[in-house]
Motif scaffolding. Structure first.
Motif, PDB file in Angstrom:
ATOM      1  N   LEU A 167       0.992  -1.368   0.146  1.00  0.00           N
ATOM      2  CA  LEU A 167       0.275  -0.038  -0.111  1.00  0.00           C
ATOM      3  C   LEU A 167       0.941   1.101  -0.294  1.00  0.00           C
ATOM      4  N   LEU A 168       0.248   2.168  -1.454  1.00  0.00           N
ATOM      5  CA  LEU A 168       1.219   3.241  -1.443  1.00  0.00           C
ATOM      6  C   LEU A 168       0.289   4.561  -0.552  1.00  0.00           C
ATOM      7  N   LEU A 169       0.753   4.818   0.201  1.00  0.00           N
ATOM      8  CA  LEU A 169       0.652   6.729   0.695  1.00  0.00           C
ATOM      9  C   LEU A 169       1.364   7.447   0.254  1.00  0.00           C
ATOM     10  N   LEU A 170       0.096   8.092  -0.257  1.00  0.00           N
ATOM     11  CA  LEU A 170       0.730  10.201  -0.832  1.00  0.00           C
ATOM     12  C   LEU A 170       0.134  11.115  -0.105  1.00  0.00           C
ATOM     13  N   ASP A 171       1.085  11.528   0.253  1.00  0.00           N
ATOM     14  CA  ASP A 171       0.273  12.797   1.069  1.00  0.00           C
ATOM     15  C   ASP A 171       0.680  14.017   0.308  1.00  0.00           C
ATOM     16  N   GLU A 172      -0.246  14.901   0.050  1.00  0.00           N
ATOM     17  CA  GLU A 172      -0.091  15.929  -1.246  1.00  0.00           C
ATOM     18  C   GLU A 172       1.680  16.203  -2.467  1.00  0.00           C
ATOM     19  N   PRO A 173       1.056  15.125  -2.788  1.00  0.00           N
ATOM     20  CA  PRO A 173       2.686  14.767  -3.880  1.00  0.00           C
ATOM     21  C   PRO A 173       2.708  15.667  -5.061  1.00  0.00           C
ATOM     22  N   LEU A 174       0.843  16.462  -5.201  1.00  0.00           N
ATOM     23  CA  LEU A 174       1.000  17.261  -5.925  1.00  0.00           C
ATOM     24  C   LEU A 174       1.978  19.080  -6.252  1.00  0.00           C
ATOM     25  N   GLU A 175       1.529  19.038  -4.161  1.00  0.00           N
ATOM     26  CA  GLU A 175       1.787  20.483  -3.723  1.00  0.00           C
ATOM     27  C   GLU A 175       2.412  21.534  -4.264  1.00  0.00           C
ATOM     28  N   GLY A 176       2.733  22.540  -4.721  1.00  0.00           N
ATOM     29  CA  GLY A 176       3.368  23.790  -4.557  1.00  0.00           C
ATOM     30  C   GLY A 176       4.751  23.533  -5.890  1.00  0.00           C
ATOM     31  N   LEU A 177       3.513  22.258  -7.091  1.00  0.00           N
ATOM     32  CA  LEU A 177       4.380  21.908  -7.811  1.00  0.00           C
ATOM     33  C   LEU A 177       3.843  22.700  -9.568  1.00  0.00           C
ATOM     34  N   ALA A 178       5.190  23.090 -10.122  1.00  0.00           N
ATOM     35  CA  ALA A 178       4.981  23.041 -11.734  1.00  0.00           C
ATOM     36  C   ALA A 178       4.269  22.732 -12.600  1.00  0.00           C
ATOM     37  N   PRO A 179       3.440  23.049 -13.366  1.00  0.00           N
ATOM     38  CA  PRO A 179       2.213  22.197 -14.330  1.00  0.00           C
ATOM     39  C   PRO A 179       2.908  20.935 -14.690  1.00  0.00           C
ATOM     40  N   ILE A 180       3.914  21.532 -15.505  1.00  0.00           N
ATOM     41  CA  ILE A 180       5.025  20.656 -15.852  1.00  0.00           C
ATOM     42  C   ILE A 180       4.897  19.325 -15.422  1.00  0.00           C
ATOM     43  N   ILE A 181       5.455  19.351 -14.102  1.00  0.00           N
ATOM     44  CA  ILE A 181       5.735  18.544 -12.851  1.00  0.00           C
ATOM     45  C   ILE A 181       4.608  17.418 -12.261  1.00  0.00           C
ATOM     46  N   VAL A 182       3.626  18.345 -12.105  1.00  0.00           N
ATOM     47  CA  VAL A 182       2.381  17.480 -11.605  1.00  0.00           C
ATOM     48  C   VAL A 182       2.024  17.154 -12.987  1.00  0.00           C
TER      49      VAL A 182
END
Length: 234
Positions: A152-167
């Motif tokens: 089980l993988l737990l991801l806590d706000e993995p997209l926070e504060g990142l540039a759209p291309i990285i998202v």
């Protein structure tokens, strides 16, 4: 579909402060759950509790039949928890490759497979954690969780504060990990529309309690419910 995770009557918090109250839900093998809610509703506390980083006051957590709530955090990793916290917590004094090999356990996910998924990390294999951008640090945090070969993988706000291309790159990777590779995951995200498309089910928290639990597509396709629960308008 067999059940992987079952949380029953869970209460937890920090010290004597109880943040979560009577939380119950289940997750099937190979399924992805979107854990949603407004700021301060207990999402991170729930992720941290599953990983063993809070004080549990009541209830139970079962992972693949094992009583997870009885284990310390390092034993939960051995039992099958892969955790990517908000702070990422990579080893900044180690190289990218050292970060991956220091925690790797036998299984399908190897450092080489992480490099194939994130070519940026392959290019920076000898760079220290302090020399990486925020997006690269997030990729490394995800890669480090994968080489533990979790159930089980737990991801806590993995997209926070990142540039759209990285998202976009991270969303493709998460989709591959869950949809193609079949790894179960719980994802916390402030922007629900970004992850509901790649989720099977959803749990919405408010004031530390579950106020909604259903299939992800039902929430995604109900603008009124999205607005009422999360303040999201299409």
């Amino acid at each position: 579909m067999s059940e992987l995770l079952r949380v029953e009557g869970l209460s937890a918090g920090y010290g004597e402060a109880v943040v979560l109250h009577d939380i119950s839900f289940a997750l099937g093998q190979g399924q992805t759950l979107a854990l949603l809610g407004r700021n301060g509703t207990g999402k991170t506390t729930l992720i941290n509790t599953l990983a063993g980083a809070t004080r549990q006051h009541g209830g139970s957590i079962g992972l693949g039949g094992a009583a997870l709530h009885k284990l310390p955090s390092h034993e939960r990793a051995k039992a099958g928890i892969g955790w990517v916290p908000q702070e990422r917590n990579i080893f900044k004094s180690l190289t990218v490759h050292e970060n991956l090999t220091a925690v790797a356990r036998p299984g399908a996910w190897t450092p080489q497979r992480v490099y194939e998924m994130f070519p940026r990390l392959a290019e920076r294999k000898t760079n220290l954690g302090t020399q990486l951008s925020g997006g690269e640090q997030q990729m490394l945090a995800m890669g480090r969780a994968l080489v533990v070969n979790p159930k089980l993988l737990l991801l806590d706000e993995p997209l926070e504060g990142l540039a759209p291309i990285i998202v976009s790159e991270l969303l493709r990777a998460i989709s591959r990990i869950t949809r193609q590779e079949g790894l179960s995951a719980i994802i916390v995200e402030q922007h629900p529309l970004a992850i509901l498309d790649i989720s099977d089910s959803t749990v919405v928290l408010d004031h530390g309690t579950v106020v909604h639990a259903d299939r992800a597509d039902r929430l995604r396709n109900d603008p009124e419910l999205l607005d009422r629960l999360l303040g999201v308008a299409r």
